[in-house]
Design a protein around this motif. Sequence first.
Motif, PDB file in Angstrom:
ATOM      1  N   ALA A 281       0.846  -1.192   0.000  1.00  0.00           N
ATOM      2  CA  ALA A 281       0.000   0.000   0.000  1.00  0.00           C
ATOM      3  C   ALA A 281       0.876   1.235   0.000  1.00  0.00           C
ATOM      4  N   ARG A 282       0.435   2.257  -0.726  1.00  0.00           N
ATOM      5  CA  ARG A 282       1.042   3.588  -0.699  1.00  0.00           C
ATOM      6  C   ARG A 282       0.098   4.502   0.078  1.00  0.00           C
ATOM      7  N   VAL A 283       0.630   5.193   1.066  1.00  0.00           N
ATOM      8  CA  VAL A 283      -0.212   5.922   2.007  1.00  0.00           C
ATOM      9  C   VAL A 283       0.325   7.328   2.201  1.00  0.00           C
ATOM     10  N   GLY A 284      -0.566   8.302   2.173  1.00  0.00           N
ATOM     11  CA  GLY A 284      -0.186   9.678   2.417  1.00  0.00           C
ATOM     12  C   GLY A 284      -0.073   9.984   3.894  1.00  0.00           C
ATOM     13  N   PRO A 285       0.662  11.037   4.267  1.00  0.00           N
ATOM     14  CA  PRO A 285       0.954  11.330   5.679  1.00  0.00           C
ATOM     15  C   PRO A 285      -0.222  11.906   6.447  1.00  0.00           C
ATOM     16  N   GLY A 286      -1.313  12.274   5.751  1.00  0.00           N
ATOM     17  CA  GLY A 286      -2.492  12.762   6.448  1.00  0.00           C
ATOM     18  C   GLY A 286      -3.510  11.682   6.745  1.00  0.00           C
ATOM     19  N   ALA A 287      -3.248  10.454   6.307  1.00  0.00           N
ATOM     20  CA  ALA A 287      -4.186   9.350   6.513  1.00  0.00           C
ATOM     21  C   ALA A 287      -4.179   8.892   7.962  1.00  0.00           C
ATOM     22  N   THR A 288      -5.341   8.471   8.430  1.00  0.00           N
ATOM     23  CA  THR A 288      -5.452   7.805   9.730  1.00  0.00           C
ATOM     24  C   THR A 288      -5.476   6.295   9.506  1.00  0.00           C
ATOM     25  N   TRP A 289      -5.374   5.552  10.607  1.00  0.00           N
ATOM     26  CA  TRP A 289      -5.473   4.095  10.463  1.00  0.00           C
ATOM     27  C   TRP A 289      -6.879   3.681  10.050  1.00  0.00           C
ATOM     28  N   GLY A 290      -7.878   4.504  10.379  1.00  0.00           N
ATOM     29  CA  GLY A 290      -9.213   4.227   9.864  1.00  0.00           C
ATOM     30  C   GLY A 290      -9.252   4.311   8.354  1.00  0.00           C
ATOM     31  N   ASP A 291      -8.602   5.322   7.787  1.00  0.00           N
ATOM     32  CA  ASP A 291      -8.499   5.443   6.328  1.00  0.00           C
ATOM     33  C   ASP A 291      -7.773   4.232   5.736  1.00  0.00           C
ATOM     34  N   PHE A 292      -6.661   3.887   6.350  1.00  0.00           N
ATOM     35  CA  PHE A 292      -5.832   2.780   5.874  1.00  0.00           C
ATOM     36  C   PHE A 292      -6.637   1.475   5.860  1.00  0.00           C
ATOM     37  N   ASP A 293      -7.261   1.154   7.016  1.00  0.00           N
ATOM     38  CA  ASP A 293      -7.965  -0.123   7.123  1.00  0.00           C
ATOM     39  C   ASP A 293      -9.180  -0.181   6.197  1.00  0.00           C
ATOM     40  N   HIS A 294      -9.837   0.939   5.991  1.00  0.00           N
ATOM     41  CA  HIS A 294     -10.998   0.968   5.088  1.00  0.00           C
ATOM     42  C   HIS A 294     -10.609   0.490   3.691  1.00  0.00           C
ATOM     43  N   GLU A 295      -9.476   0.961   3.205  1.00  0.00           N
ATOM     44  CA  GLU A 295      -9.030   0.571   1.863  1.00  0.00           C
ATOM     45  C   GLU A 295      -8.445  -0.838   1.838  1.00  0.00           C
ATOM     46  N   ALA A 296      -7.575  -1.143   2.797  1.00  0.00           N
ATOM     47  CA  ALA A 296      -6.890  -2.439   2.771  1.00  0.00           C
ATOM     48  C   ALA A 296      -7.846  -3.601   3.023  1.00  0.00           C
ATOM     49  N   GLN A 297      -8.847  -3.395   3.895  1.00  0.00           N
ATOM     50  CA  GLN A 297      -9.767  -4.478   4.215  1.00  0.00           C
ATOM     51  C   GLN A 297     -10.717  -4.797   3.065  1.00  0.00           C
ATOM     52  N   ALA A 298     -10.831  -3.927   2.106  1.00  0.00           N
ATOM     53  CA  ALA A 298     -11.609  -4.257   0.906  1.00  0.00           C
ATOM     54  C   ALA A 298     -11.007  -5.457   0.181  1.00  0.00           C
ATOM     55  N   PHE A 299      -9.721  -5.722   0.434  1.00  0.00           N
ATOM     56  CA  PHE A 299      -9.008  -6.843  -0.187  1.00  0.00           C
ATOM     57  C   PHE A 299      -8.590  -7.889   0.853  1.00  0.00           C
ATOM     58  N   GLY A 300      -9.123  -7.785   2.085  1.00  0.00           N
ATOM     59  CA  GLY A 300      -8.746  -8.717   3.138  1.00  0.00           C
ATOM     60  C   GLY A 300      -7.292  -8.588   3.527  1.00  0.00           C
ATOM     61  N   LEU A 301      -6.769  -7.366   3.511  1.00  0.00           N
ATOM     62  CA  LEU A 301      -5.362  -7.118   3.817  1.00  0.00           C
ATOM     63  C   LEU A 301      -5.230  -6.101   4.954  1.00  0.00           C
TER      64      LEU A 301
END
Length: 447
Positions: free
Chosen positions: A88-108
Amino acid sequence: MLHATDEGYDEARSLWNGMFEKHPSIVAKCRGAADVMAAVDFAREHDLLLAIKGGGHSLAGKSVCDDGLLIDLSPMDDVRVDPDSQTARVGPGATWGDFDHEAQAFGLATTGGVDSRTGVAGLTLGGGIGYLARSYGLATDNLLSVDLVTAEGELVHTSEDVHPELFWGIRGGGGNFGIVTSFEFELHEVGPEILTAQVFHHIDDVRRVLEFYQEFMTDAPDEVACYATITRVPTESAFPEAYHNEPAVALVGAYSGAIDDGRPLLAPIAQFGDPLLAAVEPMAYTALQQGDDDGFPDGERYYQKAHFLETITDAVIDVIVEHTETLPGPYSGALFEPMGGAINEVDPTATAYPHRNAGFSFSITGGWSDPDRDEEIMGWVREFFDDLASHATGGVYTNYLAHDEDDRVDSAYRENHERLVNLKNEWDPENLFRLNSNVEPASGGGQ
């Protein structure tokens, strides 16, 4: 650029921790690396105190400043998941909620914190403890590369193969060497459901529960993470009404593997003692990651101090019992986070994060609303902390340093501190990036 009279200024300068009411002269809301480069140049050329805000959780309040320039990275909250490479490529303003929302769409997923509002940047750069850490290492151990803007306003890429010493330093050395504009993470197959255990006991049982907890975690496989927390009983129908808001000791466990494989491993947590509530059941991984969100509301006042412990001895439990019969403030409590597993398989000098031999992180948090109670509740945290000091390792997790603990920076970086100073001398000799768990350059610049 925003000034005090502009719309959006107050939102930009606000933090989760309401203790810190500060007013920067200018706010630069950055939407990309070019904006960050220009803002750093402006701060350096005008000799401005520089604060950097990512997710804005900022326990120690160092993501905002009086006067000076605040770089607000919150618009840079993009998360791009590549399910084929499991990165995953992640910007510095993202929260872990943002991160998990996207990654969990793929079970990751990768190791994140235990509060979805925490910023990816701050947590990762300081180390990154979370439910998956015993299985997959700290957040910083799952970092593959970053792009960052240096004190000279230059954008550099760093990884194990490019500027490897700088890459070593940012993995646990915080924001001392630049402003990260992009993170690249390794992901793992987790979720979308994960097996969890949630068990609450009356505070009178804290001694027996912590004795059980120490024994349970001693033999737990790496896929098991169990947290022990002194907290208040939630005002929810699942709990007897007579216990609502009363102090309690809770065990919250998670198993990162297949759900059926985890049932016999988490079952003992629910079967022990006479709990007020006990459940072992699958839960959405995103819900687990949001578990602390409601217990620590935005804008309240928070003060925290922490230790690392090798083990939970009878003497440690004695101190905890003494200080937790009552909890001052509605959001106050204490938390054991288990180390070991993949965290401790890494050499203490392999990354800037050095605490690879601890058994537990133990944090004491005061949480309250009324400023008139500041001294009372901060005093409770300090006394509790001081009484545990002789039983601790002497180290502290960088992300848990309070705003008044600059004297403990050596304890955060330990044997890696001198190497970090050398890196600071190279990349930020004037100490432009100093509102953090600061590694001072040899010159003492910028003080």
